[in-house]
Design a protein around this motif. Structure first.
Motif, PDB file in Angstrom:
ATOM      1  N   ILE A 256       2.948   8.321   7.663  1.00  0.00           N
ATOM      2  CA  ILE A 256       3.370   9.074   8.851  1.00  0.00           C
ATOM      3  C   ILE A 256       2.659  10.421   8.901  1.00  0.00           C
ATOM      4  N   LEU A 257       2.550  11.097   7.749  1.00  0.00           N
ATOM      5  CA  LEU A 257       1.868  12.394   7.712  1.00  0.00           C
ATOM      6  C   LEU A 257       0.385  12.257   8.050  1.00  0.00           C
ATOM      7  N   LYS A 258      -0.184  11.095   7.774  1.00  0.00           N
ATOM      8  CA  LYS A 258      -1.589  10.844   8.109  1.00  0.00           C
ATOM      9  C   LYS A 258      -1.763  10.387   9.558  1.00  0.00           C
ATOM     10  N   GLY A 259      -0.665  10.328  10.305  1.00  0.00           N
ATOM     11  CA  GLY A 259      -0.752  10.003  11.722  1.00  0.00           C
ATOM     12  C   GLY A 259      -0.664   8.528  12.055  1.00  0.00           C
ATOM     13  N   LYS A 260      -0.277   7.703  11.083  1.00  0.00           N
ATOM     14  CA  LYS A 260      -0.149   6.264  11.337  1.00  0.00           C
ATOM     15  C   LYS A 260       1.098   5.983  12.168  1.00  0.00           C
ATOM     16  N   PRO A 261       1.067   4.939  13.006  1.00  0.00           N
ATOM     17  CA  PRO A 261       2.277   4.557  13.741  1.00  0.00           C
ATOM     18  C   PRO A 261       3.342   4.007  12.799  1.00  0.00           C
ATOM     19  N   VAL A 262       4.580   4.051  13.250  1.00  0.00           N
ATOM     20  CA  VAL A 262       5.710   3.626  12.413  1.00  0.00           C
ATOM     21  C   VAL A 262       5.525   2.204  11.908  1.00  0.00           C
ATOM     22  N   SER A 263       5.098   1.293  12.766  1.00  0.00           N
ATOM     23  CA  SER A 263       4.977  -0.116  12.357  1.00  0.00           C
ATOM     24  C   SER A 263       3.953  -0.284  11.232  1.00  0.00           C
ATOM     25  N   GLU A 264       2.854   0.476  11.308  1.00  0.00           N
ATOM     26  CA  GLU A 264       1.813   0.412  10.275  1.00  0.00           C
ATOM     27  C   GLU A 264       2.299   1.038   8.963  1.00  0.00           C
ATOM     28  N   HIS A 266       5.365   1.281   8.015  1.00  0.00           N
ATOM     29  CA  HIS A 266       6.402   0.383   7.494  1.00  0.00           C
ATOM     30  C   HIS A 266       5.775  -0.795   6.752  1.00  0.00           C
ATOM     31  N   ALA A 267       4.758  -1.401   7.344  1.00  0.00           N
ATOM     32  CA  ALA A 267       4.102  -2.555   6.711  1.00  0.00           C
ATOM     33  C   ALA A 267       3.492  -2.169   5.363  1.00  0.00           C
ATOM     34  N   LEU A 268       2.854  -1.001   5.296  1.00  0.00           N
ATOM     35  CA  LEU A 268       2.261  -0.560   4.037  1.00  0.00           C
ATOM     36  C   LEU A 268       3.347  -0.262   3.000  1.00  0.00           C
ATOM     37  N   ALA A 269       4.430   0.376   3.422  1.00  0.00           N
ATOM     38  CA  ALA A 269       5.525   0.699   2.499  1.00  0.00           C
ATOM     39  C   ALA A 269       6.085  -0.556   1.840  1.00  0.00           C
ATOM     40  N   VAL A 270       6.196  -1.617   2.612  1.00  0.00           N
ATOM     41  CA  VAL A 270       6.708  -2.888   2.087  1.00  0.00           C
ATOM     42  C   VAL A 270       5.745  -3.468   1.045  1.00  0.00           C
ATOM     43  N   LYS A 271       4.449  -3.422   1.346  1.00  0.00           N
ATOM     44  CA  LYS A 271       3.454  -3.941   0.389  1.00  0.00           C
ATOM     45  C   LYS A 271       3.470  -3.146  -0.913  1.00  0.00           C
ATOM     46  N   VAL A 272       3.540  -1.826  -0.788  1.00  0.00           N
ATOM     47  CA  VAL A 272       3.523  -0.969  -1.976  1.00  0.00           C
ATOM     48  C   VAL A 272       4.759  -1.209  -2.840  1.00  0.00           C
ATOM     49  N   SER A 273       5.940  -1.246  -2.223  1.00  0.00           N
ATOM     50  CA  SER A 273       7.156  -1.430  -3.020  1.00  0.00           C
ATOM     51  C   SER A 273       7.190  -2.812  -3.663  1.00  0.00           C
ATOM     52  N   ALA A 274       6.652  -3.819  -2.987  1.00  0.00           N
ATOM     53  CA  ALA A 274       6.582  -5.160  -3.583  1.00  0.00           C
ATOM     54  C   ALA A 274       5.663  -5.148  -4.806  1.00  0.00           C
ATOM     55  N   TYR A 275       4.550  -4.422  -4.705  1.00  0.00           N
ATOM     56  CA  TYR A 275       3.643  -4.324  -5.856  1.00  0.00           C
ATOM     57  C   TYR A 275       4.337  -3.637  -7.032  1.00  0.00           C
ATOM     58  N   VAL A 276       5.052  -2.555  -6.768  1.00  0.00           N
ATOM     59  CA  VAL A 276       5.736  -1.822  -7.845  1.00  0.00           C
ATOM     60  C   VAL A 276       6.763  -2.724  -8.541  1.00  0.00           C
ATOM     61  N   CYS A 277       7.375  -3.633  -7.784  1.00  0.00           N
ATOM     62  CA  CYS A 277       8.325  -4.586  -8.386  1.00  0.00           C
ATOM     63  C   CYS A 277       7.645  -5.520  -9.396  1.00  0.00           C
ATOM     64  N   THR A 278       6.347  -5.722  -9.256  1.00  0.00           N
ATOM     65  CA  THR A 278       5.638  -6.623 -10.177  1.00  0.00           C
ATOM     66  C   THR A 278       5.209  -5.910 -11.457  1.00  0.00           C
ATOM     67  N   GLN A 279       5.436  -4.593 -11.507  1.00  0.00           N
ATOM     68  CA  GLN A 279       5.018  -3.787 -12.655  1.00  0.00           C
ATOM     69  C   GLN A 279       6.232  -3.258 -13.409  1.00  0.00           C
ATOM     70  N   LYS A 280       6.063  -3.006 -14.688  1.00  0.00           N
ATOM     71  CA  LYS A 280       7.126  -2.387 -15.485  1.00  0.00           C
ATOM     72  C   LYS A 280       7.142  -0.884 -15.241  1.00  0.00           C
ATOM     73  N   GLY A 281       8.324  -0.326 -15.046  1.00  0.00           N
ATOM     74  CA  GLY A 281       8.453   1.113 -14.856  1.00  0.00           C
ATOM     75  C   GLY A 281       8.218   1.540 -13.426  1.00  0.00           C
ATOM     76  N   ALA A 282       8.463   2.841 -13.174  1.00  0.00           N
ATOM     77  CA  ALA A 282       8.510   3.351 -11.804  1.00  0.00           C
ATOM     78  C   ALA A 282       7.200   3.920 -11.296  1.00  0.00           C
ATOM     79  N   MET A 283       6.222   4.175 -12.177  1.00  0.00           N
ATOM     80  CA  MET A 283       5.025   4.902 -11.755  1.00  0.00           C
ATOM     81  C   MET A 283       3.730   4.178 -12.113  1.00  0.00           C
ATOM     82  N   PRO A 284       3.564   2.938 -11.682  1.00  0.00           N
ATOM     83  CA  PRO A 284       2.271   2.287 -11.914  1.00  0.00           C
ATOM     84  C   PRO A 284       1.196   2.873 -11.004  1.00  0.00           C
TER      85      PRO A 284
END
Length: 292
Positions: A256-264, A266-284
């Motif tokens: 959002i701070l980079k000027g992306k639309p909400v839908s874009e 949102h889609a990236l946030a979902v991908k990132v959080s799914a990736y973090v779920c595949t890793q051990k710990g909170a800061m991969p």
């Protein structure tokens, strides 16, 4: 620099079955924001003890900017047990350093340069840190473009209606999960309507720019006045879910701070959080395809 993104609140060690990992939502948020190339910092407090110095060393090794005061309380720890579904259960120690974040001239100066801040309910369980968070919000520049994110975090009864009402009235982006929304709705007296209607009520009542609702495997929503974005949750092999929600918030706010639309965003946030779920710990470290 007047465009800082701040994660404010608890800095602690998550003591997991396989050992301790640096944790706390504000640090997770600030770390992931930094991976998107934005100037970020975490604000908290640690004790004058080995665990506190290790947190500072860990932040330094990750290149994570911070304003961390040393206070005469032990550094925070959380005992984390992971159930068979990979869901963490927490025992959060009380009367620790991050309960006692002092408001200082340095912190006031940081607030004056802040573009976006994320804070939660957990860090407000003690009056000292609660007052510091509110004073920080008071010291931020007045601008319609600033983002004040309240990420609800209902743990072990460390919350009450007054804290939630004040925080929702002070934020312009609310992030909440489906279980928390049920609890909040009971407290606020409208339990008998569906989740989306509850979200529309909160969006209007508190004049929010956005309300983010995460529903675990059932997807997530971003409500804005007159619109709603939905994203399904990707199916991944879960290592653990620690920090996944914080990475979602970070990716979304950075976009959002980079000027992306909400839908874009949102889609990236979902991908990132799914990736973090595949890793051990909170800061991969996130894949470059997500952070470019």
């Amino acid at each position: 620099m007047n465009d800082l993104v701040i994660g404010m609140g608890e800095a602690l060690w998550d003591v997991l079955p396989e050992g301790k990992k640096l944790g706390g939502a504000p640090a997770n948020f600030a770390y992931h924001v930094s991976q998107f190339g934005l100037p970020s910092s975490v604000v908290s407090a640690v004790g004058d003890d080995a665990l506190g110095y290790e947190i500072l060393e860990n932040f330094a090794s990750k290149g994570l900017n911070h304003l961390i005061e040393k206070v005469p309380y032990p550094t925070g720890t959380v005992q984390v047990e992971i159930d068979q579904a990979g869901i963490p259960q927490y025992e959060i120690k009380e009367n620790v350093a991050w309960d006692n974040i002092p408001y200082t001239a340095r912190l006031e100066s940081l607030a004056s340069k802040t573009k976006a801040v994320c804070f939660g309910s957990l860090a407000q369980r003690n009056v000292v840190s609660r007052n510091t968070i509110n004073r920080f919000l008071d010291a931020m520049p007045e601008s319609d473009y600033n983002l004040v994110v309240f990420d609800v975090n209902l743990r072990q009864g460390f919350y009450n209606k007054e804290i939630l009402c004040n925080s929702m009235s002070r934020c312009n982006i609310l992030k909440i999960n489906d279980e928390e929304l049920v609890t909040v709705s009971r407290m606020f007296g409208y339990p008998g309507i569906d989740l989306q209607d509850k979200c529309w009520i909160l969006l209007g009542k508190y004049n929010l720019k956005m309300l983010i609702l995460t529903c675990g495997i059932n997807g997530s929503y971003v409500f804005t006045p007159g619109n709603v974005s939905f994203q399904p949750t990707p199916k991944v092999e879960v290592a653990d879910t620690v920090g996944a929600g914080d990475s979602f918030t970070a990716a979304f706010i950075a976009s959002i701070l980079k000027g992306k639309p909400v839908s874009e965003a949102h889609a990236l946030a979902v991908k990132v959080s799914a990736y973090v779920c595949t890793q051990k710990g909170a800061m991969p470290i996130l894949p470059a395809e997500y952070t470019k």
